[in-house]
Design a protein around this motif. Sequence first.
Motif: not given
Lengths: 793, 338
Positions: B11, B15, B18-19, B66, B69-70, B73
């Motif tokens: 995870k 993230l 992605i950021a 997750i 969540e992913i 995101e």
Amino acid sequence: MQVPYSWIKELADIPWSAEELAERLTLSGAEAEVEELFEAGFENVCVGHIIELEPVEGSDHLKKAVVDSGDEHLQVICGAPNAAKGQKIVLAKVGATLKEGFKIKKAKLRGVESYGMICSEMELGMSEDHSGIIVLEDDAEIGKPALDYFGLDDPVIKLDLTPNRPDMLSAIGVARDSACLAGTKLKRPEFKLEESAEKASDYINISIDDPDACPRYAARIIRNIKIGPSPWWIKRKLLLCGIRPISNIVDITNLVMMEYGHPLHAFDYDLFKNKEILVRRAHEGEKFTTLDSKEHELDPRVLLITDGEKGVAAAGVMGGLDTEVTEKTRNILLESAYFDSITIRKSRQKLGMTSESSIRFEKGADPNVVPAAIDRAAYLMQKYAGGEVLSGIVDCYPKRMDPIRITLRPERVNSFLGTEISKDRIVKILTDLEYGVEDKGTLEVLAPTHAPDVTREVDLIEEIIRIEGYDSIPFVERNSGPLVAVTRKDDELRSEIRRVMTSQGFDEAYSSGLADTDLLAKVMGNGQPQLKILNPIAEDLSVMQSSVIYSLLKSVSHNISRRNVNLCLFELGRGFLPGDPPQENEQLGLIITGASDSDWFTKPRNFNFYDLKGAIDVLVTGCRNPVPEFKYADRIPYMNGMSFDLKFEDRPAAGHAGMIDPEIAKAFDIKQPVFAALLDFETMLNMRNDDIQFRNLPRFPASPKDMAIVVDDDIQAGDIMKEIIKAGGKLLEEVKLFDLYRGKQVPEGKKSLAFAMVYRSDKGSLKSKEVIKLHSNIAEHLKKCFNAEIRES
Amino acid sequence: MPGLKDIDKIKAQALAAIASASTQDDLNNISIKYLGRKGVITSILKSLKDLPIEQRKSVGAAANKIKVEIDQEIKSALNKFKISRVKAGIDPTLPGIARRLGAIHPITQVIDDMCRSFHGMGFAIERGPEVETDYYNFEALNFPPDHPARDMQDTFYVEGNDLVLRTHTTPVQARVLEKCKLPVKVITPGKTYRNEEISTRSYCVFHQVDGFLVDEGVTMADLKGVLVAFCRDFFGEGMSLRFRPSYFPFTEPSVEVDISCFLCRGKGCQLCKYSGWLEILGAGMIDPNVLKMADIDSEKYTGYAFGIGVERIAMLKYGINDIRLFYENDIRFIRQFI
């Protein structure tokens, strides 16, 4: 100079068309073009036949003719007294445009319609005669174009000659070159002159006062001539040479001039007071009237032909009115003389006239063609004017001029030109051009007097190569002379200036440098010296400009008149001042006016003095000059208080800058503020640092700190900066003014200035305590010097 | 086998990726990497069956969590991309903000091009006064006083001691020859003056680039060579060149030089008046009298000289039909040559 193609063909066997001949003459040294001289004026002009002729009712002289034009019968009104039924005439039909743009249209005279015109010689541009219509031979073919009938469809070779080719000012001269180019022989006119028993020398005596000016004067006496029109073949040749036929005697002198290139003059012998010719300089103030009825007051620059007392001709330029050949003339004195070229040049300048004769003498005539030319003319006069030619030429030749002997080395010809022309070929070319050539290993050449400009070996080399053809010179690719050229510092500076100024948005201007004296006085100040041009082209271009500000103002004025009102221009030009020798110095001028560029993001802003100053700052930096100081000055053409001298340290001013005085701008029709500067190029060159040395980059951090102060408004920022630098010492690396404020926050008569200082040491990082100390030292110093109030620090 | 810790790690990695994604493609790739059919999380879910039953539940739940969540995101990051472009407000089709460049006058440009060409062949540049003495402008160049050749050049006379505005830049040649060391090879660009009626074709001022070489054994073939080289450099390859006899007092023989018309390549057009040729300069072998006047032995040394009219070339090159435009400084004219 122009001569009909057919005349050249009479004198030389050439295989070429007129166009081909012109091309070959052009490539051998006489720029030639072919022109159909009469074509335009002869369109819709043909041979007609008057088949009916009757008077027009109510007119005492007009007649109504019916003319057969070949394909139709036309009614034409004619006023000529000599018109008669059955005549073959020249008919200009509707649609014809005769000489001088006279258009033939359908017309109505006395209520009778007319569909054309029966022409006189004048209307066809053949002579001034319009006393009657031209009556053609009976066998003229009806409907034939008149151009063909007269043989005026002959192409004319027009020559644009350089001053070194007087030998080409005649049909024989052109034929000589043409024959040589074609490899054939020149055919001179053949004639046999019959003289009477009486001797001419019993009738005329010749003496020459100034043999340098007149090395040869020859004359013949021809008696009992009958003045009348010339035969058509003479008229035709003259017309095609661009000369108007006048009468047989005058025409013959002109014809022979065109044929031999030698000017002749015929006098009415009976109008001579004394039976003599005296060639002398004119007296100061002596009066003389030339053939064109102009009275001249002479001086000794004019060489005068006299009858022992009075002038009868301005030698080589024009004959006199008093002895002019007229219809009454019976006996003629025919002149064939040779005059010195500079004498004739000065004489015609004094008289303010040129003639076919003066052109030939000035460019250089041939003294040894004098007898041939006079005999030819005498022969023609005898034949066509019924004259009796007295025996002998009375020939006064006090200053013999013989062919010049020149040694020619054939190997020099080739080493000079880079060619491989054989000796045989050289001999052939020169012989065909009528040079005498004797082969003695080197060539001994006799240059004929018809080529007065050929006096040296190098001149012969030119004669050879122009005939051989410049195409025969190969081109060699080799670099002779020095291999490298050093770039000059001044050229480097010029390119730098152009690069920096254009990158700042300035456009480059060029000017004539010629100025109007009054307008220049406005820019430079009344009474300032100006370099005058003695023969100006126009009143407003009569002096040399002393400052490029003048021409820049002219350029601004021109642009504003074309509605280009936002301008940044620069010009590299010279300014001139009188002196011995006159001064000439190179200047760089800058000028700005109007508003700055604007776009969707940037609002337009009127240019002000600081735009000019900024441009100068960037300029001097870009040209590796120090930044000059602006010192108040009071200099024309700037406005008071807006005039500055540009100074590099203590040197003389390197230039000036400011706002142009609105009154002066107005004199250039400029009504908007203009800022201008001038820099002396030489000074910029001397001040240019062309030795750049690297400095180590700083190793320790800098400490920036700002300071805002309030001072009296009349204190100059530059003075404050100077004091800051002085007080800051070595540790103050940089100071920059970043804000200027006048207004509510500051008392009346005061201004606030904000400076950004940068402190740095090359020994180590400065501690903040040290920086504060330095900064407050400066603040104290400013308080003391300028009574400054420290706002923040 | 992956445990709960591994799932946390995955995870965190996802993230972070992605950021730091800077394009939409990056995000799509991340989606494939983690959530795709062969993605990291998909394969964990697929391998649950290999886990002990008690772990299967907790790991399965965590992985599914997750995954959601992913996915969210990534979706929100994609959204941001779309929003940020609108927020920055950049319209790349708006004009840039810049100061306009100034233009160098076409006369300078043509002179510079010529000088560059000759400089490359070893010609040094010399300049001289524009107010010139009669001696250097005429006499030293073999124009005797009262010679008709003087009429070829309409001269401005200036107050002072026999002074003229130079009618050509050839006087610089006379000045250089007088004191140079041989061999010498120089071009003389500059301004000249003629007292002529101002019209579209003639102006009282024009510019010239003259050049000359004096050395032992210089021939007219050398002159042809240097001019051919210049013309090819200046006008482009494939130019042919023609010498036509002419007359200048300071050269003998003298020629006018034509090049094949660069517009029609010699076929004939309006520019060359259907002749196929354009007259571009005058040239010749330096007259022995000129060398003698400078105390140079004309038997030992020979030389050539040429002179090019700058405005004429500029007019031909740019198709300008009125010579006065060069001196009016209308910015709409000058700026065409930027």
